[in-house]
Design an enzyme around this catalytic site. Structure first.
Site, PDB file in Angstrom:
ATOM      1  N   SER A 249      25.948  57.227  34.401  1.00 14.84           N
ATOM      2  CA  SER A 249      26.145  58.332  33.910  1.00 14.84           C
ATOM      3  C   SER A 249      25.141  59.537  34.093  1.00 14.84           C
ATOM      4  CB  SER A 249      26.401  58.501  32.279  1.00 14.84           C
ATOM      5  OG  SER A 249      27.783  57.944  32.142  1.00 14.84           O
TER       6      SER A 249
ATOM      7  N   LYS B  15      21.291  66.218  26.393  1.00 12.47           N
ATOM      8  CA  LYS B  15      22.589  65.454  26.244  1.00 12.47           C
ATOM      9  C   LYS B  15      23.072  65.466  24.847  1.00 12.47           C
ATOM     10  CE  LYS B  15      25.558  61.972  28.097  1.00 12.47           C
ATOM     11  NZ  LYS B  15      25.679  60.636  28.871  1.00 12.47           N
TER      12      LYS B  15
ATOM     13  N   SER C  33      29.010  60.357  32.859  1.00 11.85           N
ATOM     14  CA  SER C  33      29.342  61.388  31.629  1.00 11.85           C
ATOM     15  C   SER C  33      28.393  62.448  31.299  1.00 11.85           C
ATOM     16  CB  SER C  33      29.272  60.415  30.414  1.00 11.85           C
ATOM     17  OG  SER C  33      28.005  59.844  30.198  1.00 11.85           O
TER      18      SER C  33
END
EC number: 6.3.5.7
Lengths: 480, 476
Positions: free
Chosen positions: A169, A70, A145
């Site tokens: 997330s 990420k 996210s």
């Protein structure tokens, strides 16, 4: 190379047997990512120069296996943006602990995945680099996210990816994409090199199609680190050792607040099916209550935004990242931040700055901290008589792109089932529970356990996976 | 109308650690800008602080030396403010649970003893340093970013500038003798902020306070406070109002100058630092630190005067700083006579340091060598004249005095069986001097001593010569 039908074990076998070289695997992976990303935009940066480690030792399960990271996790020398304009060109000069550990385990870091800006959002639509699309339906969001990591795994671009989870997330996008995702206990994985959103809630975790693959990756990244004062020195068990077990006698709590009418029917039905599966196999199902659930959304948004307001003050356009054209120093600060941050980030900085300000502190931040303690106590009480708590991850399945981005209250409220976990610091995962009868999109089944009891989370997730074999289904949005 | 002043002091000490409070960067005074920094000091995204435990230890020493209550659980907080020398835009400090509270120091002012109480002391990180170039650019040096500080906040209970200075002197002495800080104002390892308000005598409610930051010397503290007393009095007497403000002391004019008026307290949006868990200070550790606390200046003064019989003045010169007191103690421990050691420290050694603009740690002299030299004098091996040469050598090059004296044949001739025949010979050869001596001219002795010294190239022990000479002359 597409990973829809691969696991870390199958890759390890292919590499060890010489069926494919690690170099070739990295190249094929990049080729496939480029092709697939035309549809889903899961990556912000693909490392074209990604090279497997030298002298690969295939006793390392991850040796030569491409992993995606990420983009709020620092990768030394590889652009790390947190999906923000303000860091759009930031090339770190140091390494995050998790990436250093993955590299030590000889994994190949293949690229950086898309996300909501600074991990603030539940749809990956607030990214400066454009939204990611859900591989199951390209008109829907992948959640957020960690939407890029989730979509990358669900579409077979990579076998596993790192995500981060501050309020859901990892779990919510895992749920929206029909994959497994685990947020470990706060303090289980070092945050050194994780670009902070809300420091007391942020935790790095793993996303993969198969439960075992996340266990393999967590085995590598978990554990003590002398660069993070909040990380635990507790020994890391072999998480794969919790797999392959049954659930007989397991005490499973179902909070009534998690099965209310606010949860979409298709989601509730899919979750109930898993609960029945557990019951049918000898688990003891107990209905319980998490009475403070109704306060978690405001509590979370006060704490997370307050911490974020301080964490994001450092971005001023001077030492790194985006610097606006300006006439004087004050204007550099002002314009860089005005142009560098998106609306959602600004909203939370303002909310947090207010909650900490003189006069508001006692009423908001302090009050939220007290409620947080009550939420922790709710969990402690349930875990006195239960091994795990289960329920849905989200009240709904993946929603349409651009449908909620302008309705923050609705989007914030959708986090109600995931954020308590972060406030209590406990581990939780989302494992696929099938497709919703009403929307046809994947549903996630959430499993929570006591602090540092990832073992029970893996045990239950693996049991569900073995029984419903959701991994055999292919995302519909990828068919030409 | 009479007025009462209320003075409070905030003193920052740089704690003497090898590395910074939250990062492994070294701390060296005067290092080239930005060479002692790393990603943590730059406030880079993703970095985290780790507490240097030595900072707690040094802070606890000061807490103990000031009789403060140590909080068993302490934690850090973020103080938010935006400034170019503050790379995270927050300072990690202790606001809600400082390291220690409710301490005191005892001072003597105008012949009266008074306890000045310490409200609290906390540890925190220093900020970087901005400098403004003449070329239109400003520069930031992050070497200082993350240097550990101990801020000691007094209760506002001093009533005149002399008391404030007495408190500062005592606090500096205490902190210095714990060894926790260098307390050098010129290097910024001790920094002083003051605040003062005045009110008509008898009025309960405090007046509006004025703050002064970064005063450079105790004298400036005294002068600026005295100036403020007078200025604020004049305002009140003329019916005006003192404004809540920060003022600067102008060293050229001796006046204070308005820097900025405050609308109210700045809003720093303090909240607990989530990256650092609360720290539990174990009582056993505190006990261990207390047991190993270096002797205070007062304790040392008592030993110097009562046990060693030094004059209070000499004792105070030795106690000017911890280094010199430690050096003196080590010299005595190495066997030197305390009075002799004090004399040498306060005259020759200090003289040498002043001449070289050096500190004890910078020069080659060791307590062992100084003690060895003093022993050579007291056992008669060398004369005080030769001692000056020996001192010059050992202070400059660290040479072992004993070896130096031996190798250069500088030892005194004290052996009577060797000297007696020489004395006889000289007296025989100078009948006129004998005559003069008999006629009451004492100067003749000096001449005869000189002759013997000449023959022995200055090595004869003058005491022994004198004795032998008088005996010889008496026999004639």
């Amino acid at each position: 190379m597409n990973y829809l039908n691969e696991t870390i074990d199958s890759l390890n076998y292919k590499l060890k047997s010489g069926a494919v070289s690690a170099d070739q695997l990295a190249k094929d992976t990049i080729t496939n990512i480029k092709k697939t990303d035309e549809k889903i935009n899961a990556f912000i940066t693909v490392d074209e120069d990604a090279k497997p480690a030298e002298d690969l030792d295939f006793n390392n399960k991850l040796a030569g296996v491409p992993i995606a990271i990420k983009d709020n996790i620092i990768t030394n020398g590889l652009k790390t943006t947190a999906a923000s304009h303000i860091l759009y060109n930031f090339e770190p000069v140091y390494e995050s602990t998790v990436v250093a550990k993955l590299k030590a385990a000889q994994a190949t870091i293949i690229g950086k995945t898309n996300m909501d800006e600074f991990a603030m959002g539940s749809s990956t639509e607030t990214s400066y680099f454009g939204a990611t699309k859900n591989p199951w339906n390209l008109n829907k969001v992948p959640g957020g996210s960690s939407g890029g990591s989730a979509a990358a795994v669900a579409s077979g671009e990579v076998v596993a990816a790192l995500g981060s989870d501050t309020g859901g997330s990892i779990r919510q996008p895992a749920s929206f994409n029909g994959i497994f995702g685990i947020k470990p206990t706060y303090g289980r994985v070092s945050r050194w090199g994780l670009i902070a959103f809300a420091s007391s809630l942020d935790q790095i975790g793993v996303m993969s199609k198969r439960v075992k693959d996340s266990a393999e990756v967590l085995n590598v990244i978990a554990g003590a680190d002398d660069r993070d004062a909040t990380v635990s020195e507790k020994e890391v068990p072999d998480y794969t050792s919790f797999l392959g077990k049954d659930v007989k006698g397991l005490r499973v709590a179902v909070p009534k607040e998690y099965m209310s009418d606010a949860v979409e029917e298709g989601v509730r039905k899919a979750v109930e099916t898993q609960i029945e599966l557990l019951r049918a196999n000898g688990a003891i199902i107990n209905e319980v209550s998490l009475p403070h659930t109704k306060y978690v959304v405001p509590t979370y948004y006060i704490i997370a935004s307050s911490e974020a307001s301080a964490n994001l003050e450092r971005y001023d356009g001077i030492r790194y990242g985006y610097r606006a054209e300006a006439k004087n120093l004050d204007e550099v600060f002002l314009k860089s931040r005005s142009e560098g941050f998106g609306d959602e980030v600004k909203r939370r900085i303002m909310l947090g700055s207010f909650a900490l300000s003189a006069g508001a502190y006692d009423k908001f931040f302090l009050q939220a901290a007290k409620v947080r303690t009550l939420i922790c106590q709710d969990f402690d009480k349930i875990f006195e008589d239960n091994d795990v708590i289960v329920g849905p991850v989200s009240t709904e399945t993946a929603f349409d792109l651009n449908s909620e981005i302008s309705d923050q209250i609705k989007m914030y409220n959708n986090d109600i089932l995931t954020i308590s976990v972060n406030m209590a610091g406990i581990p939780a995962a989302s494992v696929p529970a099938g497709l919703s009868e009403t929307t046809g999109m994947p549903v996630g089944f959430q499993i929570m356990a006591k602090r540092f009891d990832e073992g029970h989370v893996f045990q239950v997730a693996d049991f569900i996976e073995r029984n419903n074999k959701f991994y055999e289904q292919t995302p519909a949005g990828l068919e030409d | 109308m009479n007025f009462t002043s209320t003075i409070g002091l905030e003193v920052h000490f740089e704690l003497k650690t090898k590395s910074k409070i939250f990062s492994p960067s070294p701390v060296t005074y005067g290092a080239k800008p930005n060479t002692e920094t790393n990603v943590i000091d730059w406030g880079y995204p993703g970095t985290l602080p780790m507490v240097n435990k030595e900072v707690y230890r040094l802070g606890l020493m000061v807490a103990l030396a000031t009789h403060s209550h140590i909080n068993p659980v302490t934690h850090f907080d973020r103080k938010n403010y935006f400034y170019p020398d503050n790379p995270k835009a927050y300072q990690i400090t202790q606001f809600f649970k400082p390291l220690a509270e409710n301490g005191y120091v005892e001072v003597e002012v105008h012949g009266k003893k008074k306890k000045i109480h310490i409200h609290e002391m906390h540890i925190e990180e220093d900020a970087g340093k901005n400098t403004h170039g003449t070329n239109g650019f400003s520069y930031v040096d992050y070497n200082r970013q993350g240097v550990p500080l101990l801020e000691v906040v007094s209760e506002p209970e001093m009533t005149d500038p002399d008391e404030a200075v007495a408190y500062l002197e005592k606090l500096r002495e205490i902190v210095q003798f714990t060894g926790a800080s260098d307390v050098k104002m010129e290097e910024g390892s001790m920094r002083i902020d003051t605040n003062i308000s005045i009110r008509p005598a008898g009025q309960k409610e405090l007046g509006t306070k004025v703050e002064m930051k970064n005063l450079n010397s105790f004298e400036h503290v005294r002068l600026s406070l005295a100036y403020e007393q007078k200025r604020q009095q004049e305002i009140l007497l003329s019916g005006g109002r003192v404004r809540l403000s920060t003022r600067r002391f102008d060293t050229n004019t001796g006046k204070t100058v308005l820097e900025r008026v405050k609308e109210g307290d700045a809003d720093y949006r303090y909240f607990p630092e989530p990256d650092l868990p609360p720290y539990h200070i174990k009582q056993e550790w505190v006990d261990e630190i207390a047991a190993n606390l270096p002797k205070t200046a007062d304790e040392r003064r008592k030993i110097y005067v009562d046990e060693y019989g030094l004059k209070p003045y000499d004792a105070n010169v030795l106690l000017q700083n911890k280094e010199s007191s430690d050096f003196f103690d080590a010299t005595v421990a190495a066997g030197a006579d305390p009075q002799q050691a004090a004399n040498w420290m306060n005259t020759q050694v200090n003289g040498y340091l002043n001449e070289k603009h050096a500190e004890l740690k910078d020069i080659a002299l060791t307590p062992e060598n100084l003690a060895a030299m003093i022993k050579l004098i007291s056992d008669g091996t060398i004369s005080s004249k030769i001692a000056k040469k020996v001192f010059a050598e050992t202070v400059a090059n660290g040479t072992d005095p004993k070896k130096y004296v031996e190798e250069n044949g500088m030892a005194q001739l004290s052996d009577e069986s060797v000297l007696a025949p020489m004395v006889k010979e000289v007296v025989d050869a100078n009948p006129q001097s004998v005559e003069d001596y008999k006629n009451g001219k004492d100067r003749a002795i000096g001449f005869l001593v000189g002759q013997i010294m000449k023959q022995t190239r200055g090595k004869a022990n003058p005491k022994v010569i004198n004795k032998l000479l008088l005996a010889d002359l008496a026999s004639r």
